[in-house]
Design a protein around this motif. Sequence first.
Motif, PDB file in Angstrom:
ATOM      1  N   ALA A 116       0.801  -1.372  -0.106  1.00 15.53           N
ATOM      2  CA  ALA A 116       0.029  -0.072  -0.079  1.00 15.53           C
ATOM      3  C   ALA A 116       0.782   1.371   0.055  1.00 15.53           C
ATOM      4  O   ALA A 116       0.412   2.402  -0.600  1.00 15.53           O
ATOM      5  N   GLU A 117       1.888   1.276   0.690  1.00 14.57           N
ATOM      6  CA  GLU A 117       2.967   2.516   0.743  1.00 14.57           C
ATOM      7  C   GLU A 117       4.180   1.874   1.135  1.00 14.57           C
ATOM      8  O   GLU A 117       4.399   1.208   2.297  1.00 14.57           O
ATOM      9  N   MET A 124      -0.585   3.871  -2.832  1.00 13.31           N
ATOM     10  CA  MET A 124      -0.979   3.168  -3.688  1.00 13.31           C
ATOM     11  C   MET A 124      -2.666   2.991  -3.388  1.00 13.31           C
ATOM     12  O   MET A 124      -3.092   1.998  -4.086  1.00 13.31           O
ATOM     13  N   TYR A 125      -3.011   4.024  -3.077  1.00 10.82           N
ATOM     14  CA  TYR A 125      -4.523   3.956  -2.512  1.00 10.82           C
ATOM     15  C   TYR A 125      -5.052   5.459  -2.258  1.00 10.82           C
ATOM     16  O   TYR A 125      -4.127   6.373  -2.259  1.00 10.82           O
ATOM     17  N   ASP A 126      -6.200   5.629  -2.197  1.00 10.25           N
ATOM     18  CA  ASP A 126      -6.921   6.770  -1.920  1.00 10.25           C
ATOM     19  C   ASP A 126      -6.741   7.295  -0.386  1.00 10.25           C
ATOM     20  O   ASP A 126      -6.981   6.653   0.392  1.00 10.25           O
ATOM     21  N   SER A 127      -6.323   8.356  -0.516  1.00 11.91           N
ATOM     22  CA  SER A 127      -5.992   8.998   1.153  1.00 11.91           C
ATOM     23  C   SER A 127      -6.457  10.502   1.205  1.00 11.91           C
ATOM     24  O   SER A 127      -6.301  11.084   0.256  1.00 11.91           O
ATOM     25  N   ASN A 133      -0.804  10.455  -3.658  1.00 12.96           N
ATOM     26  CA  ASN A 133      -1.141   9.283  -3.944  1.00 12.96           C
ATOM     27  C   ASN A 133      -1.660   8.968  -5.471  1.00 12.96           C
ATOM     28  O   ASN A 133      -1.899   9.789  -6.267  1.00 12.96           O
ATOM     29  N   VAL A 134      -2.299   7.631  -5.682  1.00 16.63           N
ATOM     30  CA  VAL A 134      -2.092   7.063  -7.063  1.00 16.63           C
ATOM     31  C   VAL A 134      -3.560   7.902  -7.591  1.00 16.63           C
ATOM     32  O   VAL A 134      -3.899   7.714  -8.871  1.00 16.63           O
ATOM     33  N   PRO A 139      -1.254   7.586 -12.006  1.00 12.10           N
ATOM     34  CA  PRO A 139      -2.455   6.879 -12.677  1.00 12.10           C
ATOM     35  C   PRO A 139      -3.853   7.395 -12.651  1.00 12.10           C
ATOM     36  O   PRO A 139      -4.706   7.304 -13.340  1.00 12.10           O
ATOM     37  N   LYS A 140      -3.902   8.210 -11.532  1.00 14.88           N
ATOM     38  CA  LYS A 140      -5.168   8.715 -11.109  1.00 14.88           C
ATOM     39  C   LYS A 140      -6.311   7.733 -10.952  1.00 14.88           C
ATOM     40  O   LYS A 140      -7.336   7.800 -11.356  1.00 14.88           O
TER      41      LYS A 140
END
Length: 487
Positions: A116-117, A124-127, A133-134, A139-140
């Motif tokens: 995840a990090e 690598m996740y929504d935060s 973050n991605v 990549p959005k």
Amino acid sequence: MITMDQIKQVANQGPYTPDWQSLGKFEIPAWFKGAKFGIFIHWGLYSVPAFNNEWYSRNMYIEDHPEFAHHVETYGPHKEFGYKEFIPMFTAEKFAAKEWADLLKKAGAQYVFQVAEHHDGFQMYDSQLSDWNVVKMGPKKDILGELKTAFEEVDLHFCTSSHRAEHWFFMGHGQEFDSDIKEPMEKGDFYWPAMPEPDNQDLFSQPYPSDEYLEDWLFRTVELIDNYQPELLYFDWWIQHDAFKEHLQLLAAYYYNRGIEWGKPVGICYKHDAMMFGSGIVEIERGKFAEAQPFYWQTDTAIARNSWCYTSTLDYKETKEILHDLIEVVSKNGNLLLNVGPKGDGSIPAKDQQILEDIGAWLAVNGEGIYDSKPWRQSGEGPTEVFSGQFQEANVKSYTSEDIRFTVKGEALYAFVLEAPTDGTVVIRSLAESADQNKPEFHGILQAVEVLGYEGELSWTKDHEGLHIQCPELRSELPVVCKITMK
């Protein structure tokens, strides 16, 4: 956004509370003990430069490291092209969560950890705690969320890991020369706090992590837990530092209590005695135990010797070596977590795919002796020595046809012959006849003997030397498995 008071409320609501006495009541999830084989995925910004290993973000700022020279030659001076400039290049245009899930399922894996990090601090996740973050950059898209959905659709247990603890110092060398890592920095900044690197073997090393940093670590981990509900959580090294002890107990109680609320058992995998024994799952990096253990454990290793992420110079292991590791670990009461590293564009390298497919094909035939199995009263026999401890992969073991490892399930004893015999003869000395009932040799009654996947002629006899199995047409480059059914 959750508050510290709310974290403490959940952590203290029971049945767990944030102390080792309470956390020692932890029980390893039953599914994990039966799963035996999982996949680790290191994929992040470091997959874009794809040079040397996943520590690129640290090493590119150390002047005597190969990464430093490579970075300047390839991308230019650090003050003009720092690590953060890889974010726009991390577009993940070939990432397909469903394809990943299908491949890992075909490989015979039962659970998956996507990082995840990592130490670099890119999520690598929504935060809501950081813009780095991605979802907001690169990549959005919510990589971790897409993988969770895809994995669960094919009945893979979704797990994840946080390597955030090391970020305290991981980018610190960039402040030693003219780079893009400069003070002042504030919480939420990508490189923050970029402290001087301590002696990472000193559990009380200075500079001692600040309360602000420790709370940020705690809140990030809680956000990960609440928003993604992983069935297992993995912490990498340096979490064993003295500074983390109080926050780690708080986090563990919070997570375990949340798991009970969700109605699914959860657990924490930890290394280096970061947690009190019995409060989580013991983890060994690139190593194993010489004998079966009375406690359940896991080893994590990679498909390549020299990196956890994709690089252009990977030193891949052979499929046979990975299967040897799987058999060794399972026979000694553990699980194997095998890492693969996708490319920066999100595609899984062809070599990784081939190895995974080969493992899956072997497990399709022999998996009944792996999944849901237990150790026998002895883990194995044969001349090749295995040593306990981490980082034991420097020398590849040369097994012989006399090296056999055991598991049991139901009425069957499974004997894994690590190197298939060239003459078609297997001798299992642990099943020798014994004239003395007071000796610990085997005294049970054998009902049937077969070699999984073998359809040729087979016969067997038993005497004071052992169980002799004759398979004249047996040919295999990979381990073979004898199934001995007891009456």
